[in-house]
Design a protein around this motif. Structure first.
Motif, PDB file in Angstrom:
ATOM      1  N   MET A   1       3.218   1.984   2.742  1.00  0.00           N
ATOM      2  CA  MET A   1       3.462   0.224   2.658  1.00  0.00           C
ATOM      3  C   MET A   1       2.809  -0.135   1.425  1.00  0.00           C
ATOM      4  SD  MET A   1       2.879  -2.301   5.773  1.00  0.00           S
ATOM      5  CE  MET A   1       1.461  -1.033   6.583  1.00  0.00           C
ATOM      6  N   GLY A   2       1.799   0.321   0.779  1.00  0.00           N
ATOM      7  CA  GLY A   2       1.376  -0.024  -0.328  1.00  0.00           C
ATOM      8  C   GLY A   2       2.180   0.107  -1.527  1.00  0.00           C
ATOM      9  N   TYR A   3       2.875   1.478  -1.341  1.00  0.00           N
ATOM     10  CA  TYR A   3       3.944   1.663  -2.381  1.00  0.00           C
ATOM     11  C   TYR A   3       5.079   0.679  -2.305  1.00  0.00           C
ATOM     12  CZ  TYR A   3       7.991   4.739  -4.178  1.00  0.00           C
ATOM     13  OH  TYR A   3       8.934   5.367  -4.657  1.00  0.00           O
ATOM     14  N   GLU A   4       5.718   0.369  -1.167  1.00  0.00           N
ATOM     15  CA  GLU A   4       6.806  -0.364  -0.726  1.00  0.00           C
ATOM     16  C   GLU A   4       6.658  -1.780  -1.391  1.00  0.00           C
ATOM     17  OE1 GLU A   4       8.609   1.626   3.434  1.00  0.00           O
ATOM     18  OE2 GLU A   4       6.688   0.190   3.553  1.00  0.00           O
ATOM     19  N   LEU A   5       5.320  -2.215  -1.077  1.00  0.00           N
ATOM     20  CA  LEU A   5       5.066  -3.625  -1.530  1.00  0.00           C
ATOM     21  C   LEU A   5       4.942  -3.938  -3.072  1.00  0.00           C
ATOM     22  CD1 LEU A   5       2.252  -4.562   0.852  1.00  0.00           C
ATOM     23  CD2 LEU A   5       4.752  -4.845   1.209  1.00  0.00           C
ATOM     24  N   ALA A   6       4.674  -2.676  -3.912  1.00  0.00           N
ATOM     25  CA  ALA A   6       4.744  -2.734  -5.325  1.00  0.00           C
ATOM     26  C   ALA A   6       6.076  -2.643  -5.824  1.00  0.00           C
ATOM     27  CB  ALA A   6       3.557  -1.626  -5.675  1.00  0.00           C
TER      28      ALA A   6
ATOM     29  N   MET B   1      -4.235   2.235  -2.670  1.00  0.00           N
ATOM     30  CA  MET B   1      -3.705   3.412  -3.415  1.00  0.00           C
ATOM     31  C   MET B   1      -2.248   3.581  -3.510  1.00  0.00           C
ATOM     32  SD  MET B   1      -5.376   7.306  -3.103  1.00  0.00           S
ATOM     33  CE  MET B   1      -5.908   6.911  -1.563  1.00  0.00           C
TER      34      MET B   1
ATOM     35  N   TYR C   1       0.001   1.205  -3.751  1.00  0.00           N
ATOM     36  CA  TYR C   1       0.363   0.247  -4.637  1.00  0.00           C
ATOM     37  C   TYR C   1       0.077   0.793  -6.131  1.00  0.00           C
ATOM     38  CZ  TYR C   1      -0.483  -4.297  -7.428  1.00  0.00           C
ATOM     39  OH  TYR C   1      -0.196  -4.985  -8.353  1.00  0.00           O
ATOM     40  N   GLU C   2      -1.162   1.239  -6.155  1.00  0.00           N
ATOM     41  CA  GLU C   2      -1.622   1.979  -7.436  1.00  0.00           C
ATOM     42  C   GLU C   2      -0.516   2.998  -7.980  1.00  0.00           C
ATOM     43  OE1 GLU C   2      -6.267   1.291  -7.578  1.00  0.00           O
ATOM     44  OE2 GLU C   2      -5.381   2.916  -6.232  1.00  0.00           O
ATOM     45  N   LEU C   3      -0.129   3.798  -6.848  1.00  0.00           N
ATOM     46  CA  LEU C   3       0.651   4.935  -7.269  1.00  0.00           C
ATOM     47  C   LEU C   3       2.133   4.497  -7.848  1.00  0.00           C
ATOM     48  CD1 LEU C   3      -0.312   7.608  -4.719  1.00  0.00           C
ATOM     49  CD2 LEU C   3      -1.382   7.168  -6.946  1.00  0.00           C
TER      50      LEU C   3
ATOM     51  N   MET D   1       2.445   1.419  -9.221  1.00  0.00           N
ATOM     52  CA  MET D   1       2.526   0.747 -10.367  1.00  0.00           C
ATOM     53  C   MET D   1       2.375   1.627 -11.582  1.00  0.00           C
ATOM     54  SD  MET D   1       2.791  -2.473 -10.285  1.00  0.00           S
ATOM     55  CE  MET D   1       2.616  -3.929  -8.974  1.00  0.00           C
TER      56      MET D   1
ATOM     57  N   LEU E   1      -0.365   4.203   2.657  1.00  0.00           N
ATOM     58  CA  LEU E   1      -0.073   4.441   1.600  1.00  0.00           C
ATOM     59  C   LEU E   1       1.332   4.007   1.197  1.00  0.00           C
ATOM     60  CD1 LEU E   1      -1.445   8.018   1.269  1.00  0.00           C
ATOM     61  CD2 LEU E   1      -1.937   6.417  -0.363  1.00  0.00           C
TER      62      LEU E   1
ATOM     63  N   GLN F   1       8.406  -5.080  -8.086  1.00  0.00           N
ATOM     64  CA  GLN F   1       9.420  -4.611  -9.268  1.00  0.00           C
ATOM     65  C   GLN F   1      10.566  -5.115  -8.922  1.00  0.00           C
ATOM     66  OE1 GLN F   1       8.197  -3.282 -11.891  1.00  0.00           O
ATOM     67  NE2 GLN F   1       5.904  -2.905 -11.094  1.00  0.00           N
TER      68      GLN F   1
ATOM     69  N   MET G   1      -5.818  -5.027  -4.324  1.00  0.00           N
ATOM     70  CA  MET G   1      -4.642  -4.778  -4.986  1.00  0.00           C
ATOM     71  C   MET G   1      -3.620  -5.687  -4.470  1.00  0.00           C
ATOM     72  SD  MET G   1      -5.644  -2.523  -7.404  1.00  0.00           S
ATOM     73  CE  MET G   1      -7.094  -3.165  -7.363  1.00  0.00           C
ATOM     74  N   LEU G   2      -3.686  -5.874  -3.348  1.00  0.00           N
ATOM     75  CA  LEU G   2      -2.676  -7.056  -2.542  1.00  0.00           C
ATOM     76  C   LEU G   2      -3.360  -8.310  -2.721  1.00  0.00           C
ATOM     77  CD1 LEU G   2      -1.837  -4.813   0.353  1.00  0.00           C
ATOM     78  CD2 LEU G   2      -0.503  -5.009  -1.934  1.00  0.00           C
TER      79      LEU G   2
END
Lengths: 137, 137
Positions: free
Chosen positions: A80-85, B80, B82-84, B86, A78, A89, A108-109
């Motif tokens: 890492m997904g947050y960091e990539l988004a 997920m 990434y979605e959070l 975004m 989770l 930005q 999503m990636l």
């Protein structure tokens, strides 16, 4: 360059040794701000007595300071997904590597045209792909 | 309200049946834009013949359309995370639920003051926490 290396911490530490080898390779030519991601301990930042808010604030400061993000995404995470988004930005170049033998990367990636996605099938191929990516920055 | 329900798809489908029960509960009072997350199939969108870019574009459109995000984060997932992030950029209220018996949530989520984090220890407690959260929106 200053690199933000992203890997899974609480999502699972199965690849911690791989992260460490990749970080050691990156450090031959660059500065890695997030060297703790490759530490042998399960939760390296927590073990330093940092609160979750401290960890988040430090990682966001490193992300802003970085010239590029190198993410090894074979273990889902989770954070890492947050960091990539967040890196998107901030307008940071983001290079994503994942072992295709281990499963699928999130749509999503792979579906977001912002990211540069590098599937690999061996550790040797991973190192070559990372070197080639860094030459384009 | 229009809700964006977030759960793991490619990160692992161990909680797909839980997602389905939670989505059915949410649908009693609201619209769930991402009902496919609770489908019994492993990769519901891919099985519909959508490309990864189609999936991403549709999910981002639903995220923009939503009034709030309800995320069940017990199974780690890059998409997920990434979605959070975004959702935060879009200013959507984000409610995160996770089973504390299953492990730790990422410090990128627990450490970021934007999110409303709800640990739970039973499915009954999860449903109560979701209902209480929705009343605050």
């Amino acid at each position: 360059m200053k690199l933000y290396f992203a890997g899974s911490i609480r999502g699972g530490r199965a690849d911690a040794a791989l992260y460490a080898r990749l970080i050691a390779h990156l450090k031959e030519s660059h500065t890695v701000l997030t060297e703790h991601v490759g530490a042998p301990s399960a939760f390296p930042t927590v073990e330093k007595g940092m609160t979750d808010h401290d960890i988040w604030a430090q990682d966001m400061a490193w992300l802003r300071e970085s010239d590029a993000v190198i993410a090894e995404c074979s273990t889902p995470s989770l954070g890492m997904g947050y960091e990539l988004a967040m890196a998107q930005q901030l307008g940071k170049p983001v290079y994503i590597f994942f072992d295709v033998r281990r499963g699928w990367l999130s749509a999503m990636l792979t579906g977001d045209p912002y990211y540069r996605i590098h599937p690999y099938e061996s550790e040797e191929a991973l190192f070559h792909a990372v070197d080639a990516a860094l030459e384009t920055i």
